[in-house]
Design a protein around this motif. Structure first.
Motif, short mmCIF file in Angstrom:
data_model
loop_
_atom_site.label_atom_id
_atom_site.label_comp_id
_atom_site.label_asym_id
_atom_site.label_seq_id
_atom_site.Cartn_x
_atom_site.Cartn_y
_atom_site.Cartn_z
N GLN A 177 0.75 -1.26 0.14
CA GLN A 177 0.03 -0.12 -0.06
C GLN A 177 0.87 1.15 -0.15
O GLN A 177 0.38 2.10 -0.51
CB GLN A 177 -0.90 0.01 1.13
CG GLN A 177 -1.94 -1.02 1.23
CD GLN A 177 -2.98 -1.08 2.37
OE1 GLN A 177 -2.56 -0.72 3.52
NE2 GLN A 177 -3.92 -1.72 2.19
N ARG A 178 2.09 1.24 0.74
CA ARG A 178 2.77 2.37 0.54
C ARG A 178 3.52 2.61 -0.62
O ARG A 178 3.02 3.86 -1.15
CB ARG A 178 3.84 2.40 1.77
CG ARG A 178 3.38 1.97 3.07
CD ARG A 178 4.70 1.73 4.08
NE ARG A 178 4.07 1.56 5.52
CZ ARG A 178 4.88 0.98 6.52
NH1 ARG A 178 5.86 0.50 6.22
NH2 ARG A 178 4.10 0.86 7.65
N VAL A 179 3.95 1.87 -1.20
CA VAL A 179 4.41 1.99 -2.61
C VAL A 179 3.44 2.42 -3.56
O VAL A 179 3.67 3.31 -4.33
CB VAL A 179 5.22 0.72 -3.05
CG1 VAL A 179 5.72 0.67 -4.51
CG2 VAL A 179 6.30 0.29 -2.24
N ALA A 180 2.15 1.60 -3.40
CA ALA A 180 1.00 2.07 -4.47
C ALA A 180 0.50 3.35 -4.14
O ALA A 180 0.20 4.03 -5.22
CB ALA A 180 -0.19 1.13 -4.39
N LEU A 181 0.50 3.83 -3.07
CA LEU A 181 0.06 5.16 -2.86
C LEU A 181 1.10 6.28 -3.22
O LEU A 181 0.35 7.36 -3.65
CB LEU A 181 -0.21 5.47 -1.17
CG LEU A 181 -1.34 4.90 -0.45
CD1 LEU A 181 -1.34 4.88 0.98
CD2 LEU A 181 -2.68 5.30 -1.16
N ALA A 182 2.34 5.85 -3.24
CA ALA A 182 3.34 7.01 -3.69
C ALA A 182 3.39 6.97 -5.11
O ALA A 182 3.63 8.03 -5.65
CB ALA A 182 4.68 6.43 -3.16
N HIS A 183 2.83 5.95 -5.87
CA HIS A 183 2.94 5.93 -7.48
C HIS A 183 1.48 5.84 -8.11
O HIS A 183 1.11 4.56 -8.52
CB HIS A 183 3.73 5.01 -7.89
CG HIS A 183 5.03 5.31 -7.29
ND1 HIS A 183 5.93 6.27 -7.91
CD2 HIS A 183 5.76 4.94 -6.19
CE1 HIS A 183 7.15 6.43 -7.34
NE2 HIS A 183 7.04 5.67 -6.34
N PRO A 184 0.35 6.79 -8.09
CA PRO A 184 -0.82 6.34 -8.77
C PRO A 184 -0.60 6.33 -10.08
O PRO A 184 -1.84 5.80 -10.73
CB PRO A 184 -1.66 7.50 -8.19
CG PRO A 184 -0.74 8.67 -7.90
CD PRO A 184 0.51 8.12 -7.26
N ASN A 185 0.40 6.65 -10.77
CA ASN A 185 0.42 6.86 -12.08
C ASN A 185 1.12 5.24 -12.51
O ASN A 185 1.30 5.06 -13.88
CB ASN A 185 1.45 7.76 -12.57
CG ASN A 185 3.00 7.63 -12.05
OD1 ASN A 185 2.95 7.22 -10.90
ND2 ASN A 185 4.17 7.92 -12.97
N ILE A 186 1.10 4.25 -11.75
CA ILE A 186 1.48 2.77 -12.05
C ILE A 186 0.39 2.20 -11.79
O ILE A 186 -0.23 2.10 -10.86
CB ILE A 186 2.74 2.74 -11.40
CG1 ILE A 186 3.90 3.64 -11.64
CG2 ILE A 186 3.21 1.18 -11.88
CD1 ILE A 186 5.24 3.37 -11.04
N THR A 187 0.10 0.97 -12.58
CA THR A 187 -0.97 0.07 -12.44
C THR A 187 -0.32 -1.10 -11.56
O THR A 187 0.78 -1.49 -11.72
CB THR A 187 -1.36 -0.65 -13.80
OG1 THR A 187 -1.95 0.44 -14.34
CG2 THR A 187 -2.32 -1.67 -13.35
N PHE A 188 -1.12 -1.42 -10.36
CA PHE A 188 -0.62 -2.39 -9.54
C PHE A 188 -1.71 -3.47 -9.43
O PHE A 188 -2.74 -3.10 -9.37
CB PHE A 188 -0.31 -1.88 -7.93
CG PHE A 188 1.09 -1.06 -7.99
CD1 PHE A 188 2.35 -1.48 -7.81
CD2 PHE A 188 1.01 0.50 -8.06
CE1 PHE A 188 3.49 -0.87 -7.38
CE2 PHE A 188 1.91 1.18 -8.24
CZ PHE A 188 3.25 0.59 -7.96
N TYR A 251 0.21 8.46 6.32
CA TYR A 251 1.40 8.12 5.56
C TYR A 251 1.77 9.48 5.10
O TYR A 251 1.28 10.49 4.85
CB TYR A 251 0.71 7.68 4.18
CG TYR A 251 0.01 6.24 4.43
CD1 TYR A 251 0.81 5.16 4.15
CD2 TYR A 251 -1.25 6.03 4.76
CE1 TYR A 251 0.37 3.77 4.25
CE2 TYR A 251 -1.85 4.81 4.97
CZ TYR A 251 -1.00 3.57 4.51
OH TYR A 251 -1.53 2.38 4.98
N PHE A 252 3.07 9.70 5.36
CA PHE A 252 4.09 10.73 4.81
C PHE A 252 4.98 10.31 3.74
O PHE A 252 5.55 9.10 3.71
CB PHE A 252 4.87 11.22 6.04
CG PHE A 252 4.43 12.09 6.87
CD1 PHE A 252 3.83 13.32 6.38
CD2 PHE A 252 4.31 12.09 8.16
CE1 PHE A 252 3.17 14.27 7.24
CE2 PHE A 252 3.70 12.64 9.00
CZ PHE A 252 3.13 14.09 8.50
N PHE A 253 4.98 10.97 2.76
CA PHE A 253 5.79 10.37 1.38
C PHE A 253 6.65 11.86 1.29
O PHE A 253 5.85 12.83 0.83
CB PHE A 253 4.86 10.10 0.29
CG PHE A 253 3.88 9.13 0.59
CD1 PHE A 253 4.55 7.65 0.28
CD2 PHE A 253 2.86 9.24 0.80
CE1 PHE A 253 3.69 6.68 0.66
CE2 PHE A 253 1.72 7.95 1.11
CZ PHE A 253 2.21 6.73 0.81
#
Length: 617
Positions: A177-188, A251-253
């Motif tokens: 979830q942390r990685v997916a939240l930081a990159h909404p421009n990528i399909t996970f 979440y902090f990014f």
């Protein structure tokens, strides 16, 4: 004297380095996902089996690697991200140390398949415990696929330290979830034991949050936007009324990298000052963009802690931005009085209309001591029947003679005589007042040897814990049916946790009529549990399940009983009647282990007469 210092073999050094980088399956997931992002992948797929203990596979459609790069990627300190020390302060990528793949390969069976777009065939590499087993040419699609099998196979002690699959899977989902939240421009996509858990298409940031945490999250979000020379802030905070007892959704990014910072978290908490209930924590999903030269991310092996050049300025900007957003969207405490709409001034009233003052008529000739039968002028418009004169009350008494006296002599009063007694018998006083409550927190009771002081919250936890544990074990809990079914909304992962505990929850008195996607419908609750507490109980239970560290011999029923007892126990500050205090004391000492609470804290202390005497010396 012989030399005693020697160089460590490479496989031992790699295992030591792996202890810093790879702590559990979630650590491998984090490193592999970050490598896929650095490879400029637009689609990333994560496949997990047995919470990552059996298999962790990450497949991406990135730019891939050549045969030489594929081989070198498993060497220690081999990286394409930095070339000199100054590059550590100009980082725009995730991984940069060159330790991840080497550490993973030292403690697992690794299979790598990779191919660049311009190549016709790719490369397949098999490594076991840092030893390269094979390197072959293979037909594979563009991108990279890394499979990590049998984690910690050559370090049994480390494998034994892993927790249950439920806990380890929770950590894997957190990293995903942390990685997916930081990159909404990528399909996970995320698959657990063959079942699709997440499918996250390319979207904006708000939609990515909703896709991960459920549709009900959309109404909870308040946007935060601020752009200064020092810091750019974007993201969302949760509305105060949806604050949770756990710190899960925080979440902090920083520059698209998830971090943990107690200092910045305090800035958010202070912005919510006065808006949150006691014991609850706000949700936030905030992206901070700063100059890479002003931060140092090379201070922790997991790179989740960052050192800022000017923390005080960031604190002030973050706090001000969140407070501004909460105020801009009218998120503020209000006084909500019941308003009578009939008192509102109608808008259609004519401005020229004149309002006449009411007239008051007073009967100045009225005399309360005057006989009602006498005629006197009345100015009121209604007539009142004349009441009988006061002499009429005694009519007929004279005719009864002495019989009246006898009747009055036999009159019995219902009220008992009250006698004011300052000094009472000492034994009687002890029987009436056996317990006392101090500061709505402690219950004091006299015993033969001195004095007993009980913590009411911990004592009630022990009582409820043993009751719930017995109900779960014996499976004979009583449930009270609800007139209207209770519908609660949770994220898909939280519903999955409830589904795992459904059977044990039903043994405590819960009755579930429906468990679908993000909705939990409850038609019955344990006796004595109010409807308003059900949501709090389940949230606390989910938080405990996710954050506890159960071993292989861990009992879900035990944790369930602890969690429910913690949620329903009498709180500190609650006033108790004498009967309630005595009942609490009696129930506590009827428990199997009255000395400690379910969390192994003391429930009571005793003070002997000798100890009290010493206080007066």
């Amino acid at each position: 004297m012989a030399d005693i210092i020697q160089l460590l073999p490479d496989h031992v050094a790699n295992q030591i380095a792996a202890g810093e980088v790879v702590q559990r399956p979630a650590s491998v997931v984090k490193e592999l996902l970050e490598n896929a992002i650095d490879a400029e992948a637009s689609t990333i797929k994560l496949i997990i089996k047995d919470a990552g203990k059996t298999l962790i596979q990450v497949i991406d459609n990135g730019k891939g690697m050549s045969n030489t790069d594929a081989r070198l990627s498993f060497e220690r300190h081999a990286t394409s991200k930095i070339k000199c020390a100054d590059d550590l302060f100009q980082l725009h990528t995730k991984g940069f140390r060159g330790e991840a793949l080497a550490s993973i390969a030292a403690i697992a069976h690794v299979e790598l398949k990779t191919k660049q777009e311009e190549d016709e065939v790719g490369c397949a590499l098999v490594i076991e415990g840092s030893d390269v087993i094979s390197q072959e040419v293979v037909v594979t699609p563009k991108g990279t696929s890394v499979s990590v099998k049998n984690l910690f196979y050559n370090i049994p002690a480390r494998r034994n330290f892993l927790k249950s699959n439920t806990v380890e899977l929770r950590h894997v989902i957190d990293e995903f979830q942390r990685v997916a939240l930081a990159h909404p421009n990528i399909t996970f996509a995320f698959y657990n034991n063959g079942n699709e858990t997440f499918n996250l298409p390319v979207s904006n940031y708000r939609q990515r949050i909703v896709n991960i945490f459920g549709n009900k999250t959309n109404e909870k979000l308040v946007p935060v936007e601020e752009d200064t020379e020092v810091l750019k802030i974007s993201g969302f905070v949760g509305k105060p009324e949806f604050a949770k007892k756990s710190r899960g959704e925080q979440y902090f990014f920083v520059n698209n990298r998830f971090i943990k910072s107690a200092y910045l978290n305090h800035a958010i908490s202070s912005a919510f000052d006065g808006l949150l209930k006691s014991g609850t924590h706000p949700s936030y999903f905030l992206n901070l963009t700063v100059n890479p030269q002003t931060i140092d991310i090379n201070i922790h092996p997991t790179k989740t802690e960052i050192k800022f050049d000017d923390e005080h300025t960031l604190y002030a900007l973050l706090r001000a931005a969140v407070k501004h957003s909460l105020g801009q969207f009218n998120i503020a405490p209000v006084l909500d009085f019941d308003r009578d709409a009939s008192l509102d001034t109608p808008y259609n009233i004519s401005q020229s209309a004149t309002v006449s003052a009411p007239t008051i008529e007073v009967d100045r000739s009225f005399n309360p001591f005057q006989d009602e039968t006498s005629s006197r002028p009345r100015s009121t418009t209604y007539k009142k029947e004349p009441a009988a004169s006061w002499e009429g009350l005694y009519v007929g008494l004279e005719s009864k003679g002495t019989q009246t006296q006898d009747d009055f002599s036999e009159v019995h009063f219902e009220s008992e005589e009250s006698e004011l007694v300052i000094f009472k018998d000492h034994n009687a006083l002890e029987q009436v007042h056996t317990t006392y409550q101090i500061s709505n927190k402690y219950i004091v009771s006299a015993i033969k040897s001195g004095m007993l002081v009980i913590d009411q919250h911990r004592a009630h936890q022990r009582i409820l814990y043993e009751d719930f544990l017995q109900n779960i074990t014996v499976k004979d809990a009583v449930s009270q049916q609800l007139l209207f079914p209770l519908q609660l909304h949770f994220s898909p992962q939280e519903v999955a946790v409830i589904e795992q505990l459904k059977e044990d929850l039903e043994h405590t008195g819960f009755v579930f009529s429906n468990l679908v996607d993000e909705t939990v419908e409850i038609t019955g609750v344990p006796v004595g549990v109010p409807d308003s507490e059900v949501s709090i109980i389940l949230e606390q239970l989910i938080s405990d399940i996710e954050n506890e560290v159960p071993d292989s011999n861990f009992s879900a029923a035990d944790l369930l009983a602890k969690s429910m007892a913690k949620s329903l126990a009498i709180k500190t500050g609650q006033s108790l009647e004498k009967e309630e205090q005595e009942h609490l004391v009696n129930k506590l000492f009827a428990c199997k282990e009255p000395n400690v609470s379910p969390s192994n804290r003391m429930t009571f202390i005793t003070m002997s007469v000798d100890e009290l005497d010493k206080k007066f010396i």
